[in-house]
Structure formats: structure tokens, C-alpha cells
Design a protein around this motif. Structure first.
Motif, mmCIF file in Angstrom:
data_model
loop_
_atom_site.group_PDB
_atom_site.id
_atom_site.type_symbol
_atom_site.label_atom_id
_atom_site.label_comp_id
_atom_site.label_asym_id
_atom_site.label_seq_id
_atom_site.Cartn_x
_atom_site.Cartn_y
_atom_site.Cartn_z
ATOM 1 N N LEU A 16 0.753 -1.374 -0.169
ATOM 2 C CA LEU A 16 0.061 -0.049 -0.139
ATOM 3 C C LEU A 16 0.927 1.375 0.039
ATOM 4 O O LEU A 16 0.815 2.087 -0.720
ATOM 5 N N TRP A 17 1.759 1.257 0.979
ATOM 6 C CA TRP A 17 2.734 2.348 1.032
ATOM 7 C C TRP A 17 3.812 2.328 -0.107
ATOM 8 O O TRP A 17 4.492 1.246 0.009
ATOM 9 N N ASP A 18 4.198 3.290 -0.474
ATOM 10 C CA ASP A 18 5.219 3.116 -1.489
ATOM 11 C C ASP A 18 6.740 3.443 -0.854
ATOM 12 O O ASP A 18 7.080 4.498 -1.120
ATOM 13 N N ASN A 22 9.209 6.832 -1.396
ATOM 14 C CA ASN A 22 9.384 7.654 0.163
ATOM 15 C C ASN A 22 10.662 7.579 0.554
ATOM 16 O O ASN A 22 11.232 8.641 0.983
ATOM 17 N N SER A 23 11.260 6.248 0.283
ATOM 18 C CA SER A 23 12.804 5.933 0.637
ATOM 19 C C SER A 23 13.779 6.862 -0.221
ATOM 20 O O SER A 23 14.586 7.534 0.502
ATOM 21 N N THR A 24 13.367 7.183 -1.531
ATOM 22 C CA THR A 24 14.230 7.734 -2.466
ATOM 23 C C THR A 24 14.355 9.344 -2.050
ATOM 24 O O THR A 24 15.304 10.190 -1.949
ATOM 25 N N GLU A 25 12.977 10.040 -1.622
ATOM 26 C CA GLU A 25 13.021 11.376 -1.172
ATOM 27 C C GLU A 25 14.005 11.308 0.144
ATOM 28 O O GLU A 25 14.544 12.555 0.206
ATOM 29 N N SER A 26 13.636 10.560 1.099
ATOM 30 C CA SER A 26 14.493 10.640 2.305
ATOM 31 C C SER A 26 15.980 10.581 2.105
ATOM 32 O O SER A 26 16.570 11.162 2.644
ATOM 33 N N LEU A 27 16.441 9.596 1.312
ATOM 34 C CA LEU A 27 17.744 9.523 0.893
ATOM 35 C C LEU A 27 18.355 10.653 0.333
ATOM 36 O O LEU A 27 19.462 10.952 0.595
ATOM 37 N N LYS A 28 17.644 11.261 -0.598
ATOM 38 C CA LYS A 28 18.201 12.389 -1.473
ATOM 39 C C LYS A 28 18.381 13.588 -0.351
ATOM 40 O O LYS A 28 19.091 14.544 -0.489
ATOM 41 N N GLU A 29 17.417 13.642 0.652
ATOM 42 C CA GLU A 29 17.529 14.668 1.695
ATOM 43 C C GLU A 29 18.892 14.442 2.418
ATOM 44 O O GLU A 29 19.642 15.304 2.890
ATOM 45 N N ILE A 30 19.021 13.338 2.747
ATOM 46 C CA ILE A 30 20.259 12.691 3.418
ATOM 47 C C ILE A 30 21.663 13.190 2.792
ATOM 48 O O ILE A 30 22.525 13.569 3.303
ATOM 49 N N PHE A 31 21.355 12.816 1.327
ATOM 50 C CA PHE A 31 22.558 13.197 0.537
ATOM 51 C C PHE A 31 23.147 14.408 0.698
ATOM 52 O O PHE A 31 24.019 15.012 0.772
ATOM 53 N N SER A 102 12.657 11.108 9.033
ATOM 54 C CA SER A 102 12.384 11.562 7.725
ATOM 55 C C SER A 102 11.429 10.652 7.164
ATOM 56 O O SER A 102 10.225 10.897 6.584
ATOM 57 N N LEU A 103 11.787 9.341 6.943
ATOM 58 C CA LEU A 103 10.778 8.385 6.186
ATOM 59 C C LEU A 103 9.325 8.280 6.552
ATOM 60 O O LEU A 103 8.621 8.494 5.626
ATOM 61 N N PRO A 104 8.921 7.997 7.829
ATOM 62 C CA PRO A 104 7.600 7.801 8.111
ATOM 63 C C PRO A 104 6.759 9.117 7.907
ATOM 64 O O PRO A 104 5.714 8.884 7.727
ATOM 65 N N LYS A 105 7.449 10.361 7.418
ATOM 66 C CA LYS A 105 6.524 11.621 7.393
ATOM 67 C C LYS A 105 6.151 11.627 5.896
ATOM 68 O O LYS A 105 5.557 12.396 5.512
ATOM 69 N N LYS A 106 6.684 10.892 5.035
ATOM 70 C CA LYS A 106 6.337 10.524 3.585
ATOM 71 C C LYS A 106 5.088 10.015 3.423
ATOM 72 O O LYS A 106 4.633 9.202 4.056
ATOM 73 N N ASN A 107 4.295 10.361 2.508
ATOM 74 C CA ASN A 107 2.806 10.097 2.211
ATOM 75 C C ASN A 107 2.592 9.348 1.015
ATOM 76 O O ASN A 107 1.341 9.434 0.731
ATOM 77 N N HIS A 108 3.446 8.934 -0.088
ATOM 78 C CA HIS A 108 3.106 8.491 -1.220
ATOM 79 C C HIS A 108 2.611 7.001 -0.947
ATOM 80 O O HIS A 108 3.332 6.147 -0.301
ATOM 81 N N LEU A 109 1.487 6.828 -1.733
ATOM 82 C CA LEU A 109 0.888 5.480 -1.645
ATOM 83 C C LEU A 109 1.161 4.991 -3.070
ATOM 84 O O LEU A 109 1.440 5.618 -3.979
ATOM 85 N N LEU A 110 1.140 3.518 -3.433
ATOM 86 C CA LEU A 110 1.157 2.675 -4.411
ATOM 87 C C LEU A 110 0.090 3.350 -5.295
ATOM 88 O O LEU A 110 -1.057 3.517 -4.757
#
Length: 233
Positions: A16-18, A22-31, A102-110
């Protein structure tokens, strides 16, 4: 027409949860936040690709009972830097904590997930979650994506004191929902944890299988898109 199933048990991540998006967004924030380019990492996409591969392998080992969940948190970023031939920074634990915040704050669903939840809710199915994730993290993901109101129960490996594919977590979820195995259906993307786990616990299972993977055994149902579940129910 009488419904074959009354209770639907969904996996959360990758079903359900993408997780990847969502990880990609958080990882780019980390970068950016930790200036990883100064360590010799020139390509944020390569950093993301390495993390997703390593993280998937670690969670597979966890599902199979080979490692403890704490090992994942403590070692995944260290392993990423090692694979990319970059000296692991002293603050790699801070990077890990940043990711968990960061990750759990993302809201993208599949694609199709929200529409599917709205459909099965309108059809008055009992809707539940069975996840191997952490209580706090999964609760935040569900809240951030605005889908909490759909679920009667959220069962984690912490609440059940067992993890998929162990039959105990399925038994716990069935009992909590006051359901019967004969009218319950598991929906998930993980062949070992979700499908074999459900099958061995005596539940029918829908394998959400967008890549069209094949295994020696067959699931009760095999779908490529979430919307196909409507044809089963």
C-alpha cells in the motif's frame, strides 16, 4: 451474492505504502543534508540504488530469522558506504536516525492503493494490517499517508511478538479481528513473509506481484495491479 471473504489483511510497505518512492525522497535529503558529495559520492541516484538493494536484502534476512531488527538499523548505512567504496563517516548513526525521522513523514501510496481502500471500505470488509515493521514507524507512515481510518487493527511483529512468515502473527491477527481463517484473505508483495506465511497459517493469499515473478508454489491469487483485487472480492 454472499462474499467469500469478510476480512482483508494487508501488508503495508511495498503493498500500500510506496516504500521505494518515499525512501528515495528521504535518501536524497540525506545526501544533501550530510553533504555526502564531499565524501566522494558524486551520484545521489547511485546512493539510493545501493541503499534500496542492501536494505531489501537485510529485511529478507530478518524475515527469514537470520538477523535481529537492530542489526538493520545499526549496519545498513555502513554497508552502503562500504559497497560504494567510500570511508564510512563517523556520523553514520546520525544518518540512520535522520532516515528514521524523515521516512515515516512521507505520504506516497502505490498506484491504486487509496482507491482500493475506499472500495473495500465501502463494501464493508474488515480491513487490517499485518506488518513486520516497528510500531512507532508504521503508525507514523499510516498517519502521514492519511489511511489510518480504514483499518480496524494494525498488527506488527512487536504487538504479536512474532513476525511473518511465522504462523503466530497470522493467528494473532485473526484472533484480534475475531475472524475465521476461511473468510480471511492476506494481500502482500513478499513471497516468503506474506504469501508462504499466510498459506502455511491456513489463509488464502493474494500475491501483489507487479514484476510477474514465478516460484515453485502458487499463491491463491496472483495480481499485477492493486485494482485487480476488486475482481477477486
Amino acid at each position: 451474492m454472499r462474499k467469500k471473504y469478510k476480512h482483508l489483511f494487508f501488508d503495508l510497505d511495498h503493498t500500500l505504502w510506496d516504500f521505494d518512492r518515499n525512501s528515495t525522497e528521504s535518501l536524497k535529503e540525506i545526501f544533501s543534508h550530510f553533504s555526502l558529495d564531499l565524501l566522494g559520492l558524486s551520484d545521489p541516484d547511485l546512493f539510493v540504488k545501493s541503499f534500496l538493494k542492501i536494505n531489501t536484502a537485510l529485511w529478507d534476512s530478518f524475515d527469514r530469522g537470520h538477523i535481529h531488527h537492530s542489526y538493520i538499523r545499526e549496519n545498513r548505512f555502513r554497508m552502503v558506504f562500504q559497497e560504494l567504496n567510500v570511508a564510512c563517516p563517523d556520523d553514520h548513526r546520525d544518518i540512520g536516525e535522520f532516515y528514521l525521522q524523515s521516512l515515516p513523514k512521507k505520504n506516497h501510496l502505490l498506484d491504486g492503493a487509496l482507491e482500493l481502500l475506499e472500495y473495500v471500505s465501502a463494501q464493508e470488509y474488515g480491513i487490517h494490517i499485518i506488518t513486520n515493521g516497528f510500531n512507532e514507524i508504521q503508525a507514523k507512515k499510516i498517519a502521514s499517508s492519511g489511511i489510518g481510518h480504514f483499518f480496524k487493527n494494525v498488527v506488527t511483529f512487536e504487538t504479536a511478538n512474532a513476525k511473518k512468515p511465522d504462523s503466530k502473527i497470522f493467528e494473532y491477527a485473526i484472533q484480534l479481528a475475531r475472524a475465521d481463517k476461511t473468510d480471511s484473505l492476506m494481500i502482500g508483495d513478499n513471497w516468503v513473509a506474506d504469501i508462504l506465511g499466510a498459506k502455511r497459517a491456513g489463509l488464502d493469499a493474494v500475491y501483489y506481484n507487479p514484476a510477474g515473478l514465478k516460484f515453485d508454489e502458487t499463491p491463491t491469487y496472483d495480481i499485477r495491479k492493486l485494482e485487480e483485487l476488486k475482481l477477486i472480492l
